[in-house]
Design an enzyme around this catalytic site. Structure first.
Site, PDB file in Angstrom:
ATOM      1  N   TYR A 118      -3.157  -9.700  -1.033  1.00 27.51           N
ATOM      2  CA  TYR A 118      -2.692  -8.521  -0.533  1.00 27.51           C
ATOM      3  C   TYR A 118      -1.018  -8.973  -1.133  1.00 27.51           C
ATOM      4  O   TYR A 118      -0.629  -9.940  -2.442  1.00 27.51           O
ATOM      5  CB  TYR A 118      -1.356  -9.275   0.848  1.00 27.51           C
ATOM      6  CG  TYR A 118      -0.259  -7.970   1.307  1.00 27.51           C
ATOM      7  CD1 TYR A 118      -1.000  -6.262   1.235  1.00 27.51           C
ATOM      8  CD2 TYR A 118       0.679  -7.991   1.091  1.00 27.51           C
ATOM      9  CE1 TYR A 118      -0.598  -5.579   2.524  1.00 27.51           C
ATOM     10  CE2 TYR A 118       1.691  -7.131   1.794  1.00 27.51           C
ATOM     11  CZ  TYR A 118       0.980  -6.122   1.716  1.00 27.51           C
ATOM     12  OH  TYR A 118       1.852  -4.725   2.266  1.00 27.51           O
TER      13      TYR A 118
ATOM     14  N   ASP B  74       4.325   2.521   0.383  1.00 30.02           N
ATOM     15  CA  ASP B  74       5.293   2.806   0.689  1.00 30.02           C
ATOM     16  C   ASP B  74       5.302   3.694   1.082  1.00 30.02           C
ATOM     17  O   ASP B  74       3.831   4.202   2.103  1.00 30.02           O
ATOM     18  CB  ASP B  74       6.200   2.966  -0.537  1.00 30.02           C
ATOM     19  CG  ASP B  74       6.781   1.447  -0.897  1.00 30.02           C
ATOM     20  OD1 ASP B  74       6.565   0.868   0.010  1.00 30.02           O
ATOM     21  OD2 ASP B  74       7.730   1.344  -2.076  1.00 30.02           O
TER      22      ASP B  74
ATOM     23  N   HIS C 290      -2.516   1.211   1.459  1.00 33.51           N
ATOM     24  CA  HIS C 290      -1.680   1.253   2.696  1.00 33.51           C
ATOM     25  C   HIS C 290      -1.095   2.214   2.349  1.00 33.51           C
ATOM     26  O   HIS C 290       0.360   1.810   1.645  1.00 33.51           O
ATOM     27  CB  HIS C 290      -1.550   0.686   3.730  1.00 33.51           C
ATOM     28  CG  HIS C 290      -0.613  -0.140   3.255  1.00 33.51           C
ATOM     29  ND1 HIS C 290       0.974  -0.359   3.510  1.00 33.51           N
ATOM     30  CD2 HIS C 290      -0.836  -2.118   3.466  1.00 33.51           C
ATOM     31  CE1 HIS C 290       1.266  -1.796   3.290  1.00 33.51           C
ATOM     32  NE2 HIS C 290       1.218  -2.415   3.380  1.00 33.51           N
TER      33      HIS C 290
ATOM     34  N   GLU D  31       2.472   4.438   4.235  1.00 40.26           N
ATOM     35  CA  GLU D  31       3.063   4.600   5.621  1.00 40.26           C
ATOM     36  C   GLU D  31       4.461   5.845   6.607  1.00 40.26           C
ATOM     37  O   GLU D  31       3.874   6.915   5.597  1.00 40.26           O
ATOM     38  CB  GLU D  31       4.665   3.537   6.028  1.00 40.26           C
ATOM     39  CG  GLU D  31       5.549   3.682   4.798  1.00 40.26           C
ATOM     40  CD  GLU D  31       6.298   2.242   4.556  1.00 40.26           C
ATOM     41  OE1 GLU D  31       7.425   2.400   4.251  1.00 40.26           O
ATOM     42  OE2 GLU D  31       5.514   1.543   4.028  1.00 40.26           O
TER      43      GLU D  31
ATOM     44  N   GLU E 117       3.426  -1.701  12.699  1.00 38.23           N
ATOM     45  CA  GLU E 117       4.200  -2.706  11.727  1.00 38.23           C
ATOM     46  C   GLU E 117       4.996  -3.054  13.281  1.00 38.23           C
ATOM     47  O   GLU E 117       5.241  -2.010  13.772  1.00 38.23           O
ATOM     48  CB  GLU E 117       5.117  -2.064  10.896  1.00 38.23           C
ATOM     49  CG  GLU E 117       6.030  -2.971  10.158  1.00 38.23           C
ATOM     50  CD  GLU E 117       5.632  -4.145   9.623  1.00 38.23           C
ATOM     51  OE1 GLU E 117       5.339  -5.194  10.190  1.00 38.23           O
ATOM     52  OE2 GLU E 117       6.004  -4.141   7.962  1.00 38.23           O
TER      53      GLU E 117
ATOM     54  N   ASN F 221       0.333  -8.036  10.359  1.00 36.90           N
ATOM     55  CA  ASN F 221       1.451  -8.478   9.476  1.00 36.90           C
ATOM     56  C   ASN F 221       2.106  -9.633   9.540  1.00 36.90           C
ATOM     57  O   ASN F 221       3.110  -9.595  10.738  1.00 36.90           O
ATOM     58  CB  ASN F 221       2.698  -7.624   9.059  1.00 36.90           C
ATOM     59  CG  ASN F 221       3.621  -7.444   8.334  1.00 36.90           C
ATOM     60  OD1 ASN F 221       3.224  -8.637   7.406  1.00 36.90           O
ATOM     61  ND2 ASN F 221       4.726  -6.716   7.432  1.00 36.90           N
TER      62      ASN F 221
END
Length: 315
Positions: free
Chosen positions: A48, A91, A116, A118, A191, A213
């Site tokens: 990651y 981001d 990813h 967000e 998240e 996460n």
């Protein structure tokens, strides 16, 4: 030697297969290319690349200051050093839907297996800071649709992260997760979940893979890989852990120099030179040098070459 032998296309296929395996995938966060090689050596399933780590690597806070060029460049350096799939934090996609489309194709070209995006407002904030704001559903959906439409490799993973749980609660997170899945997201990253039960709630709401996460010193508790697998998580990241460990050790080493004038007491905590050389595969480079530079010409060929050179010189 040099870079990984596995192509980006094959890494993307491996990521898809892993997510469909029924087993949870463990993706520690690499803070540089060398740590990505170590992650592979230790037997993990993937790498990651955290936006917070990329920001910190530049000496900057995670508040949306990094650019697509910086993220793509560093991600490429990390991803190409390992045969494992690498997922990067993109981001908010670095702009409007057309910028998101450009982000996707740039990250494809950089060799990533997935990314990813967000649903925070731009500029974003670290997902575990107070004061986050999220965009409306229409904007979040457009980002994901742009990403899905822009990719050229169907196996490139488009993951949607939602930060709405900390803003509007769990019910809003469930609704947003469903909307993002319907928009075409291949996976969901909820998240700052508050409990294992909340992860289970998101699991029940969507059919695509879900990422958990496990970041230290954040809003949520730290659960074991087994606990997360038991509630249906498909992938777990430890985004900043290796950087925190490395920086903690670095601080203790500097303190030792200051206090004792020597690092002798810190030697047991250090990576040995031999281990570093093994990780870097020095032996392969040495064999390459030997094969290319340490050779003897066939005397007959040498004579012919010399004669040809003399003839050409006289001509």
């Amino acid at each position: 030697m040099l870079y990984a032998g596995t192509t980006a296309a094959d890494k993307r296929i491996a990521l898809r297969a892993g997510l469909a395996s029924g087993k949870i995938l463990r993706y520690p966060g690499a803070f540089n290319p060398l740590s990505a090689k170590l992650i592979q050596k230790k037997g993990f399933e993937g790498v990651y690349i955290s936006g917070a780590v990329l920001s910190a690597d530049l000496g900057l806070p995670d508040i949306g200051l990094t650019t697509l060029t910086e993220v793509a460049g560093r991600s490429q350096q990390i991803a190409r050093m390992t045969d494992l799939p690498a997922i990067v934090d993109a981001d908010t996609g670095f702009g409007e839907p057309m910028n998101v489309a450009r982000t996707i194709q740039t990250l494809e070209d950089a060799g990533l297996a997935g990314m990813h995006i967000e649903d925070q407002v731009n500029p974003k904030r670290c997902g575990h800071l107070d004061g986050k704001q999220v965009v409306d559903a229409d904007t979040a959906i457009k980002r994901i649709r742009a990403a899905v439409d822009a990719r050229r490799d169907a196996n490139f993973l488009v993951m949607a992260r939602t930060d709405i749980r900390a803003v509007d609660g769990l019910d809003a997170a469930v609704t947003r997760a469903k909307q993002l899945q319907d928009a075409g997201a291949d996976a969901i990253f909820p998240e700052a979940m508050g409990s294992l039960a909340e992860f289970e709630t998101i699991r029940a709401a969507v059919s695509v893979p879900i990422l958990a996460n496990m970041t230290e010193f954040g809003k949520g508790e730290l659960y074991t890989v087994q606990q997360l697998e038991d509630v249906g998580m498909n992938l777990v990241i430890f985004p900043v852990s290796l950087l925190r460990l490395a920086m903690g050790s670095a601080a203790r080493g500097l303190d030792a120099i200051e206090q004792t004038g020597s690092l002798t007491t810190m030697l047991p905590e250090m990576q040995h030179r031999a281990d570093l050389y093994e990780l870097l595969d020095y032996a392969s480079y040495s064999q390459f040098d030997s094969g290319i530079f340490d050779f003897t010409l066939n005397p007959h060929i040498s004579t012919l070459s010399s004669a040809r050179g003399l003839k050409e010189h006289h001509v």
